[in-house]
Design a protein around this motif. Structure first.
Motif, PDB file in Angstrom:
ATOM      1  N   GLY A 183       0.811  -1.216   0.000  1.00 28.14           N
ATOM      2  CA  GLY A 183       0.000   0.000   0.000  1.00 28.14           C
ATOM      3  C   GLY A 183       0.845   1.267   0.000  1.00 28.14           C
ATOM      4  N   GLY A 184       0.179   2.386   0.095  1.00 28.52           N
ATOM      5  CA  GLY A 184       0.846   3.678   0.038  1.00 28.52           C
ATOM      6  C   GLY A 184       1.817   3.943   1.169  1.00 28.52           C
ATOM      7  N   VAL A 185       1.483   3.407   2.344  1.00 29.20           N
ATOM      8  CA  VAL A 185       2.332   3.683   3.509  1.00 29.20           C
ATOM      9  C   VAL A 185       3.729   3.114   3.295  1.00 29.20           C
ATOM     10  CG1 VAL A 185       2.614   3.342   5.980  1.00 29.20           C
ATOM     11  CG2 VAL A 185       0.346   3.799   5.058  1.00 29.20           C
ATOM     12  N   ILE A 186       3.792   1.883   2.771  1.00 29.36           N
ATOM     13  CA  ILE A 186       5.092   1.258   2.500  1.00 29.36           C
ATOM     14  C   ILE A 186       5.850   2.062   1.452  1.00 29.36           C
ATOM     15  CG2 ILE A 186       6.204  -0.768   1.477  1.00 29.36           C
ATOM     16  CD1 ILE A 186       4.269  -2.470   3.033  1.00 29.36           C
ATOM     17  N   VAL A 187       5.141   2.453   0.400  1.00 34.30           N
ATOM     18  CA  VAL A 187       5.771   3.253  -0.652  1.00 34.30           C
ATOM     19  C   VAL A 187       6.317   4.544  -0.055  1.00 34.30           C
ATOM     20  CG1 VAL A 187       5.335   4.637  -2.720  1.00 34.30           C
ATOM     21  CG2 VAL A 187       4.445   2.318  -2.568  1.00 34.30           C
ATOM     22  N   TYR A 188       5.539   5.164   0.818  1.00 32.38           N
ATOM     23  CA  TYR A 188       6.004   6.418   1.397  1.00 32.38           C
ATOM     24  C   TYR A 188       7.242   6.203   2.259  1.00 32.38           C
ATOM     25  CZ  TYR A 188       6.191  11.131   2.953  1.00 32.38           C
ATOM     26  OH  TYR A 188       6.631  12.406   3.155  1.00 32.38           O
ATOM     27  N   GLU A 189       7.279   5.106   2.987  1.00 38.98           N
ATOM     28  CA  GLU A 189       8.472   4.820   3.802  1.00 38.98           C
ATOM     29  C   GLU A 189       9.705   4.678   2.915  1.00 38.98           C
ATOM     30  OE1 GLU A 189       7.461   1.409   6.176  1.00 38.98           O
ATOM     31  OE2 GLU A 189       6.071   2.579   7.401  1.00 38.98           O
ATOM     32  N   LYS A 190       9.524   4.014   1.765  1.00 33.78           N
ATOM     33  CA  LYS A 190      10.643   3.856   0.832  1.00 33.78           C
ATOM     34  C   LYS A 190      11.043   5.213   0.262  1.00 33.78           C
ATOM     35  CE  LYS A 190      10.198  -0.841   0.176  1.00 33.78           C
ATOM     36  NZ  LYS A 190      10.715  -1.941  -0.583  1.00 33.78           N
ATOM     37  N   LEU A 191      10.038   6.002  -0.068  1.00 36.22           N
ATOM     38  CA  LEU A 191      10.291   7.345  -0.584  1.00 36.22           C
ATOM     39  C   LEU A 191      11.040   8.171   0.460  1.00 36.22           C
ATOM     40  CD1 LEU A 191       9.884   9.599  -2.685  1.00 36.22           C
ATOM     41  CD2 LEU A 191       7.677  10.059  -1.629  1.00 36.22           C
ATOM     42  N   GLN A 192      10.614   8.057   1.704  1.00 38.91           N
ATOM     43  CA  GLN A 192      11.268   8.792   2.789  1.00 38.91           C
ATOM     44  C   GLN A 192      12.741   8.416   2.880  1.00 38.91           C
ATOM     45  OE1 GLN A 192       9.589  11.226   4.898  1.00 38.91           O
ATOM     46  NE2 GLN A 192      11.766  11.644   5.046  1.00 38.91           N
ATOM     47  N   GLY A 193      13.030   7.138   2.688  1.00 33.87           N
ATOM     48  CA  GLY A 193      14.415   6.680   2.698  1.00 33.87           C
ATOM     49  C   GLY A 193      15.231   7.345   1.605  1.00 33.87           C
ATOM     50  N   THR A 214       2.469  17.336  -3.885  1.00 29.50           N
ATOM     51  CA  THR A 214       2.742  17.035  -2.480  1.00 29.50           C
ATOM     52  C   THR A 214       1.490  16.435  -1.838  1.00 29.50           C
ATOM     53  OG1 THR A 214       2.276  19.353  -1.985  1.00 29.50           O
ATOM     54  CG2 THR A 214       4.575  18.711  -2.059  1.00 29.50           C
ATOM     55  N   ALA A 215       0.310  16.820  -2.314  1.00 29.35           N
ATOM     56  CA  ALA A 215      -0.943  16.237  -1.805  1.00 29.35           C
ATOM     57  C   ALA A 215      -0.986  14.737  -2.078  1.00 29.35           C
ATOM     58  CB  ALA A 215      -2.145  16.925  -2.435  1.00 29.35           C
ATOM     59  N   THR A 216      -0.511  14.354  -3.263  1.00 30.50           N
ATOM     60  CA  THR A 216      -0.456  12.931  -3.618  1.00 30.50           C
ATOM     61  C   THR A 216       0.492  12.210  -2.681  1.00 30.50           C
ATOM     62  OG1 THR A 216      -0.937  13.361  -5.949  1.00 30.50           O
ATOM     63  CG2 THR A 216       0.177  11.298  -5.447  1.00 30.50           C
ATOM     64  N   LEU A 217       1.665  12.789  -2.463  1.00 32.31           N
ATOM     65  CA  LEU A 217       2.647  12.176  -1.566  1.00 32.31           C
ATOM     66  C   LEU A 217       2.089  12.040  -0.155  1.00 32.31           C
ATOM     67  CD1 LEU A 217       5.894  14.010  -2.781  1.00 32.31           C
ATOM     68  CD2 LEU A 217       5.033  11.771  -3.496  1.00 32.31           C
ATOM     69  N   SER A 218       1.396  13.072   0.319  1.00 30.79           N
ATOM     70  CA  SER A 218       0.791  13.040   1.663  1.00 30.79           C
ATOM     71  C   SER A 218      -0.272  11.954   1.767  1.00 30.79           C
ATOM     72  CB  SER A 218       0.133  14.373   2.003  1.00 30.79           C
ATOM     73  OG  SER A 218       1.088  15.390   2.001  1.00 30.79           O
ATOM     74  N   SER A 219      -1.054  11.806   0.693  1.00 26.89           N
ATOM     75  CA  SER A 219      -2.120  10.805   0.741  1.00 26.89           C
ATOM     76  C   SER A 219      -1.542   9.392   0.823  1.00 26.89           C
ATOM     77  CB  SER A 219      -3.063  10.945  -0.452  1.00 26.89           C
ATOM     78  OG  SER A 219      -2.416  10.632  -1.661  1.00 26.89           O
ATOM     79  N   TRP A 220      -0.350   9.182   0.235  1.00 30.09           N
ATOM     80  CA  TRP A 220       0.308   7.876   0.378  1.00 30.09           C
ATOM     81  C   TRP A 220       0.750   7.704   1.825  1.00 30.09           C
ATOM     82  CZ3 TRP A 220       4.359   8.162  -4.153  1.00 30.09           C
ATOM     83  CH2 TRP A 220       3.680   8.246  -5.377  1.00 30.09           C
ATOM     84  N   LYS A 221       1.341   8.758   2.353  1.00 36.05           N
ATOM     85  CA  LYS A 221       1.872   8.722   3.721  1.00 36.05           C
ATOM     86  C   LYS A 221       0.770   8.341   4.702  1.00 36.05           C
ATOM     87  CE  LYS A 221       4.458  11.681   6.904  1.00 36.05           C
ATOM     88  NZ  LYS A 221       5.012  13.028   7.063  1.00 36.05           N
ATOM     89  N   ASN A 222      -0.418   8.879   4.470  1.00 39.80           N
ATOM     90  CA  ASN A 222      -1.547   8.644   5.362  1.00 39.80           C
ATOM     91  C   ASN A 222      -2.333   7.389   4.994  1.00 39.80           C
ATOM     92  OD1 ASN A 222      -0.883  11.053   6.674  1.00 39.80           O
ATOM     93  ND2 ASN A 222      -2.053  12.236   5.214  1.00 39.80           N
ATOM     94  N   GLY A 223      -1.891   6.689   3.959  1.00 42.57           N
ATOM     95  CA  GLY A 223      -2.559   5.464   3.566  1.00 42.57           C
ATOM     96  C   GLY A 223      -3.905   5.682   2.894  1.00 42.57           C
ATOM     97  N   VAL A 224      -4.136   6.914   2.399  1.00 43.91           N
ATOM     98  CA  VAL A 224      -5.410   7.231   1.773  1.00 43.91           C
ATOM     99  C   VAL A 224      -5.502   6.617   0.382  1.00 43.91           C
ATOM    100  CG1 VAL A 224      -6.940   9.086   1.003  1.00 43.91           C
ATOM    101  CG2 VAL A 224      -5.529   9.402   3.039  1.00 43.91           C
ATOM    102  N   TYR A 225      -4.432   6.734  -0.390  1.00 47.63           N
ATOM    103  CA  TYR A 225      -4.426   6.211  -1.749  1.00 47.63           C
ATOM    104  C   TYR A 225      -3.301   5.216  -1.944  1.00 47.63           C
ATOM    105  CZ  TYR A 225      -7.425  10.093  -3.142  1.00 47.63           C
ATOM    106  OH  TYR A 225      -8.448  10.982  -3.251  1.00 47.63           O
ATOM    107  N   VAL A 226      -3.569   4.235  -2.795  1.00 47.04           N
ATOM    108  CA  VAL A 226      -2.500   3.355  -3.251  1.00 47.04           C
ATOM    109  C   VAL A 226      -1.850   4.046  -4.444  1.00 47.04           C
ATOM    110  CG1 VAL A 226      -1.976   1.103  -4.252  1.00 47.04           C
ATOM    111  CG2 VAL A 226      -3.714   1.310  -2.460  1.00 47.04           C
ATOM    112  N   PRO A 227      -0.530   4.200  -4.426  1.00 47.46           N
ATOM    113  CA  PRO A 227       0.145   4.894  -5.522  1.00 47.46           C
ATOM    114  C   PRO A 227      -0.091   4.209  -6.869  1.00 47.46           C
ATOM    115  CG  PRO A 227       1.603   4.587  -3.661  1.00 47.46           C
ATOM    116  CD  PRO A 227       0.380   3.813  -3.359  1.00 47.46           C
ATOM    117  N   LYS A 228      -0.283   5.015  -7.884  1.00 53.33           N
ATOM    118  CA  LYS A 228      -0.452   4.489  -9.235  1.00 53.33           C
ATOM    119  C   LYS A 228       0.924   4.244  -9.868  1.00 53.33           C
ATOM    120  CE  LYS A 228      -4.946   6.434 -10.356  1.00 53.33           C
ATOM    121  NZ  LYS A 228      -5.191   7.427  -9.315  1.00 53.33           N
TER     122      LYS A 228
END
Length: 66
Positions: A1-11, A31-45
């Protein structure tokens, strides 16, 4: 999901000393898209992940691995 992607992005952000704002400006991924991944709102496309993987010079699989 988005949260994992965001963690990788954060790295990658930490490694390259970039901010989400800089990445957004450089890639057009909002940045809204990035935030929504961080919050698990959207699965990244896939298209967004492809842009980010090219930007950071990592294979797209980097974002997809659990």
């Amino acid at each position: 999901g988005g949260v994992i992607v965001y963690e990788k992005l954060q790295g990658l952000l930490d490694k390259t000393n970039k901010t989400p704002y800089q990445v957004s400006k450089d890639t057009g991924v909002s940045t809204a898209t990035l935030s929504s991944w961080k919050n698990g709102v959207y699965v990244p496309k896939a298209d967004k992940l492809l842009i980010l993987s090219k930007y950071f010079g990592v294979p797209i699989e980097y974002f997809l691995e659990e």
